[in-house]
Design a protein around this motif. Sequence first.
Motif, PDB file in Angstrom:
ATOM      1  N   SER A 103       4.585  10.233  -5.153  1.00 20.87           N
ATOM      2  CA  SER A 103       5.688  10.165  -6.109  1.00 20.87           C
ATOM      3  C   SER A 103       5.972   8.722  -6.502  1.00 20.87           C
ATOM      4  N   THR A 105       8.446   7.677  -8.436  1.00 23.53           N
ATOM      5  CA  THR A 105       9.883   7.413  -8.402  1.00 23.53           C
ATOM      6  C   THR A 105      10.340   7.022  -7.004  1.00 23.53           C
ATOM      7  N   LEU A 108       8.765   3.689  -5.990  1.00 21.68           N
ATOM      8  CA  LEU A 108       9.330   2.580  -6.758  1.00 21.68           C
ATOM      9  C   LEU A 108      10.640   2.106  -6.146  1.00 21.68           C
TER      10      LEU A 108
END
Length: 133
Positions: A103, A105, A108
């Motif tokens: 993932s 997101t 990050l």
Amino acid sequence: MQQTMQRPMGVTILAVLAIIFGILGILGGGLTLLGGAALAASAGTANAGLLTALGGILLVTSVLELAFGIGAWTLKPWAWTLGVALEVISLILAVVNIALGGSITGQLLGIIIAAVILYYLFTPAVKAAFGRA
């Protein structure tokens, strides 16, 4: 007479969080190791080996995180180096996870947090608190 350095508030926060996450990670890593061993004993699947390896990695990193938290609380010079190393490892693992299809997101957010902590650890006041100025 030697004057003692006062621990910066940010270092206090990092130390407390590292101690909490270190303890939780040790518990989680231990449970994961037990789960992997139980799975290997009952089914002998490849997932058991992966689960055991992940539990071991979690256990080691959690012990290091706990050591950083205690060292940061007491402003030991080695704790600064350990904190930097742990954040660099965190950055590398996040990038690898993204490259392997994880993932973006979630990774990050981890990259941003690790980068902010690294920036903070390299500020002159924090380096001085750890005797690194």
